[in-house]
Enzyme design. Structure first.
Site, PDB file in Angstrom:
ATOM      1  N   ASP A 532       6.708  21.010  41.715  1.00 18.58           N
ATOM      2  CA  ASP A 532       5.398  20.375  41.837  1.00 18.58           C
ATOM      3  C   ASP A 532       4.307  21.434  41.836  1.00 18.58           C
ATOM      4  O   ASP A 532       4.572  22.629  42.026  1.00 18.58           O
ATOM      5  CB  ASP A 532       5.334  19.540  43.121  1.00 18.58           C
ATOM      6  CG  ASP A 532       5.700  20.356  44.344  1.00 18.58           C
ATOM      7  OD1 ASP A 532       4.887  21.219  44.734  1.00 18.58           O
ATOM      8  OD2 ASP A 532       6.795  20.161  44.918  1.00 18.58           O
ATOM      9  N   GLU A 612      29.352  37.293  20.527  1.00 12.34           N
ATOM     10  CA  GLU A 612      28.416  36.631  21.455  1.00 12.34           C
ATOM     11  C   GLU A 612      27.424  37.648  22.028  1.00 12.34           C
ATOM     12  O   GLU A 612      26.225  37.374  22.136  1.00 12.34           O
ATOM     13  CB  GLU A 612      29.182  35.943  22.590  1.00 12.34           C
ATOM     14  CG  GLU A 612      29.893  34.682  22.154  1.00 12.34           C
ATOM     15  CD  GLU A 612      30.825  34.126  23.236  1.00 12.34           C
ATOM     16  OE1 GLU A 612      30.856  32.895  23.395  1.00 12.34           O
ATOM     17  OE2 GLU A 612      31.522  34.930  23.909  1.00 12.34           O
TER      18      GLU A 612
END
Ligand code: DGJ
Length: 727
Positions: A532, A612
């Site tokens: 928030d 990777e």
């Protein structure tokens, strides 16, 4: 002037670049809401309609005018007990238990700059940024209540904020039973309410519902803003879409319990209010005391939801987030949580750090499990002392080794909590919020500390400071892993605890930020449980979800993007199969999703193949190139992953010269309909080149028709397109 007052009509006007807000202190002293919409000239008091309405009472002072009822008129500050039977913003009970308080306009002040709120986060204006504040004072003479309604205007950002201060100026206490900070009344029209619901590991799911008669209420009773509903709502007309139509937003700058209610009343009028949750809240004000209602940020757009989101993005980025990291590219981290959970020692951490350095990440973040007795999540919270036996070093040494490898160091903490199985609980059981002689509800087997107490706040501040003093820690992941249930304090009046807890948390975070301005704090509450604007004032990024699955994150990020900019959204590339969903996704797709915010890795690099590792090295290189446009560019949603077979979104540089478009295919299907990607915001009348394949597109045609995506060969393919303007 963005705030104007017309002395003859007592009408207040707030102007932003593209909107106007108007209200009137009428002849009875009530504040009536007149208008919030597209920018307009003149006064809009002609919008008020009066008629005799049965069972809608009339204020005594209206001299028996049966056409004047607060139950019907659009109001700026509806108060319980005034004959308005809709949802109200304020409920007050006096010391005899009597409810109601009638408040009347007393005066106002217009001042330069944006107000701030003592002890609470709030939008601020930057140096040289135009901003004004309107303060309207209302009083109730019987109870001696003084209410200040605060309005902040940031004209260039199309932002209007509201807050409220209620003060006891009398001789007797009274109790505030309900406190909202913002209200928007619409006398006609038909709306959808857009909310963002969810759960742990699946936060901020977009939801759009047509309002029917009655109240549609969302909120949190958990003492935290919550995974379940984000404190952000939008009212939109039914035909409002991404690029067209009218919509209004309310976003709460608060991290505790809240309520947002949209009510369609008996006359088809709509009221939207937002404020504190009433759960376990009854705030007694002694003579001279006051309470501040946290701020609500409002914005209006008549260009659809994209524009509304962009208004919020700008405001959060530049007027909520603070500190030196606000404008900096955030470090690319490797976090140990999903790599190791609790199963590590110092040697393992250094092996991982060594590998992380080769991948060229900036920082190693040591997550949970590093302090004494913390070998699982049932124990030891509160004892913030490094477990030297487990680590093989003291914290200072460990950090030095990591630094020597060329990495910064970050640390996980969860300072608001206490485990029964901890030294701290043994010494201070009274610091935990539990009701004496009752059995508490446990969450992750832990209890919440009573942050309304000064001694508890001192303990937390000192424990965190001690950690930061003993080692070169440049980042804290500030976690919070349960909802509050028992609201009890040995020190504080119990009706105040739930609100004072939040003031306490903000005080601690403010002190830490002040004393350690070079430490970046990432907020976290089991992912997005406290995502928030309140937290963002102290922690300029928040771990968005404990769900790191790229495909689930698409929807989480989609919902998040309505109210929050990408730079505050922390997301990591994790391993495949994913630990939360078991899903396999390509590394490229995981990157495409995680890079759409503040970015990092959450996997064990020791288990990666060479291919990777090489791919990760290129991802990191690429991210460094793109991070400016991601954090500073304009954001557009290009799809709705609820309805479409793909998810696409765009970052556009401020000058429109570069567009970065990310696309992830959801499930592939046999003989799949063609997917088209339609960019937005490109400079009209120009040409753009796809820098990968050299294709050239006319901007207007591209924004109308889109370009075809090549047929996917499998589920979850991810793509990034970079378009550059040719002139
Ligand atoms: C919840 C967080 O969201 C996770 O990322 C991790 O830090 C754990 N807590 C650790 O307990």
């Amino acid at each position: 002037m963005s705030v104007e007052y017309d002395i003859t009509t007592r009408i207040f006007t707030l102007h932003t670049k593209n909107s106007t807000y108007q209200m009137q202190a009428d002849s009875l002293g009530y504040l009536l809401h007149l208008y919030y919409g597209r920018k307009t000239k003149g006064l809009t008091d002609w919008a008020l309609a009066f008629s005799d309405r049965g069972f809608s009472g009339n204020p005594y002072d209206s001299s028996n005018d049966r056409t004047y009822s607060l139950d019907v008129l659009p109001q700026e500050f509806p108060v319980q007990g005034t004959g308005d039977y809709r949802n109200t913003m304020l409920e007050v009970r006096n010391d005899k238990g009597v409810y109601g308080c009638d408040l009347h306009y007393f005066g106002h002040e217009i001042s330069e700059g944006k107000y701030s709120l003592h002890g609470l986060p709030a939008v601020y204006a930057n140096p040289n940024e135009e901003a004004q504040t309107l303060t309207i004072t209302l009083i109730n003479e019987r109870l001696n209540i003084n209410v200040k309604l605060l309005y902040g205007v940031l004209p260039d950002k199309d932002i209007i904020t509201r807050s409220i201060i209620v003060k006891n100026e009398g001789k007797n206490p009274f109790t505030v039973m309900k406190l909202c900070s913002s209200c928007l009344d619409f006398t006609h029209g038909s709306f959808d309410m857009i909310t963002f619901h969810g759960r742990h590991m699946m936060e901020k799911q977009f939801d759009r519902q047509r309002l029917h008669h009655g109240s549609h209420v969302i909120g949190s009773r958990r003492g935290m803003s919550s995974h379940q509903y984000n404190p952000f709502v939008i009212l939109a007309e039914h035909d409002t879409a991404e690029n067209s139509g009218r919509c209004w937003g309310m976003q709460f700058v608060y991290s505790g319990g809240f309520e947002a209610a949209a009510e369609l009343d008996q006359y088809n009028q709509t009221r939207l209010i937002m404020g504190l949750s009433q759960e376990k809240f009854s705030y007694e004000l002694e003579p001279g005391e006051k309470i501040i209602g946290p701020e609500v940020i409002m914005t209006f757009s008549d260009e659809g939801l994209s524009k509304l989101s962009q208004n919020y993005h700008e405001c959060i980025k530049k007027n909520i987030c603070r500190g030196k990291f606000r404008d900096l590219t955030r470090p690319i981290v490797l976090n140990t949580w999903e790599a190791l959970y609790f199963d590590f020692n110092g040697k393992k951490i250094l092996e991982i750090a060594e590998e992380a350095r080769k991948l060229k990440v900036d920082m190693l973040v040591l997550d949970d499990g590093w302090f004494i007795n913390r070998n699982n999540d049932n124990r030891a919270l509160g004892d913030w002392i490094a477990d030297e036996a487990k680590l093989g070093f003291n914290l200072g040494e460990l950090v030095k080794y990591v630094n020597k490898l060329g990495l910064k160091f970050g640390l996980w903490v969860e300072p608001e909590m206490i485990s029964e199985n901890s030294r701290l609980y043994h010494e201070h059981p009274e610091w935990a919020m539990i009701i004496p002689d009752d059995k508490p509800v446990l969450g992750r087997n832990q209890l919440v500390l009573d942050l309304s107490r000064h001694d508890v706040r001192e303990y937390i501040f000192n424990s965190v400071s001690k950690l930061l003093e003993q080692a070169d820690i440049e980042y804290l992941k500030w976690d919070y892993n349960r909802s509050i249930n028992e609201v009890f304090s040995h020190k504080t009046n119990n009706g105040k605890v739930i609100y004072d807890y939040m003031l306490g948390l903000y005080e601690i975070l403010e002190r830490i930020n002040k004393r350690y301005p070079d430490v970046l704090i990432e907020g976290c509450a089991g992912g997005g449980g406290r995502f928030d604007a309140g937290m963002l004032y102290y922690t300029p990024q928040i771990w968005c979800s404990d769900n790191t699955d790229a495909i689930d994150l698409l929807k989480i990020h989609y919902g998040t993007s309505y109210g929050y900019p990408a730079i505050v959204v922390s997301a990591h590339v994790s391993s495949s199969s994913n630990h939360q969903t078991g899903r396999f996704t390509p590394l490229k797709t995981r990157y495409t999703v995680a890079m759409s915010g503040t970015f990092g890795y959450e996997l064990n690099p020791l288990t990666l193949s060479n291919d990777e590792k090489n791919e990760i090295i290129s991802q990191i290189e690429q991210y460094r190139k793109d991070s400016a446009i991601i954090s500073d560019g304009l954001y557009y949603r290009l799809s709705n992953p609820e309805n479409e077979t793909f998810c696409a979104w765009e970052y556009l540089s401020r000058d429109g010269s570069v567009a970065l478009i990310n696309v992830v295919v959801l499930l592939n299907h046999g003989n799949m309909p063609q997917i088209y990607i339609t960019p937005r915001g490109l400079t009209s009348g120009t040409f753009y080149r796809d820098i990968e394949n050299g294709k050239i597109y006319a901007s207007d045609a591209l924004m109308d028709s889109g370009f075809p995506l090549k047929m996917p060969k499998s589920d979850f393919e991810g793509y990034t397109f970079r378009l550059e303007r040719l002139s």
